[in-house]
Design a protein around this motif. Structure first.
Motif, PDB file in Angstrom:
ATOM      1  N   GLU A  69       0.871  -1.146   0.017  1.00  0.00           N
ATOM      2  CA  GLU A  69      -0.092  -0.101  -0.141  1.00  0.00           C
ATOM      3  C   GLU A  69       0.922   1.168  -0.022  1.00  0.00           C
ATOM      4  OE1 GLU A  69      -3.698   1.611   2.633  1.00  0.00           O
ATOM      5  OE2 GLU A  69      -3.371  -0.385   2.416  1.00  0.00           O
ATOM      6  N   PRO A  70       1.390   1.721  -1.186  1.00  0.00           N
ATOM      7  CA  PRO A  70       2.529   2.574  -1.327  1.00  0.00           C
ATOM      8  C   PRO A  70       1.892   4.088  -0.595  1.00  0.00           C
ATOM      9  CG  PRO A  70       2.322   1.555  -3.566  1.00  0.00           C
ATOM     10  CD  PRO A  70       1.052   1.026  -2.515  1.00  0.00           C
ATOM     11  N   SER A  71       0.632   4.167  -0.729  1.00  0.00           N
ATOM     12  CA  SER A  71      -0.007   5.642  -0.315  1.00  0.00           C
ATOM     13  C   SER A  71       0.060   5.828   1.175  1.00  0.00           C
ATOM     14  CB  SER A  71      -1.490   5.785  -0.858  1.00  0.00           C
ATOM     15  OG  SER A  71      -2.022   4.633  -0.098  1.00  0.00           O
TER      16      SER A  71
END
Length: 106
Positions: A69-71
């Motif tokens: 989940e890069p965000s």
């Protein structure tokens, strides 16, 4: 290894670590030796053993298979990797609420 969703991680609005802080206190009070393991330490202020694998919002398949989940700058390596890397004797699984909210059957 505390493993699961936000019930494992805890939130900023409750005492640090969700159920992990009371569990740590209980284990200390009875003289039990333990070592929490995992790649996460979020929401663990004041805990002497902050490691866990609790990630808020994730469903069972995210936890099982791993998920990026890069965000939120969060990565879970999946259950198989975690078991091989940390070798936990006991896994405390607290998950499934997000699956129910998403309408996913057990």
């Amino acid at each position: 290894m505390p493993f699961g969703d936000s019930n494992t991680r805890g939130t900023l609005s409750e005492p640090a670590g969700g159920y992990r802080l009371p569990l740590q206190s209980l284990l200390d009070s009875i003289g039990c030796r333990y070592d929490f393991v995992g790649s996460q330490t979020l929401h663990s202020a004041g805990m002497k053993d902050p490691e866990h694998e609790g990630i808020g919002g994730w469903q069972l398949l995210h936890l099982l298979n791993g998920h990026d989940e890069p965000s939120r700058n969060i990565r879970s390596y999946g259950a198989h990797y975690l078991m091989e890397h940390y070798h936990p004797d006991v896994i405390l699984l607290m998950a499934g609420v997000n699956d129910i909210f998403a309408g996913i059957s057990g």
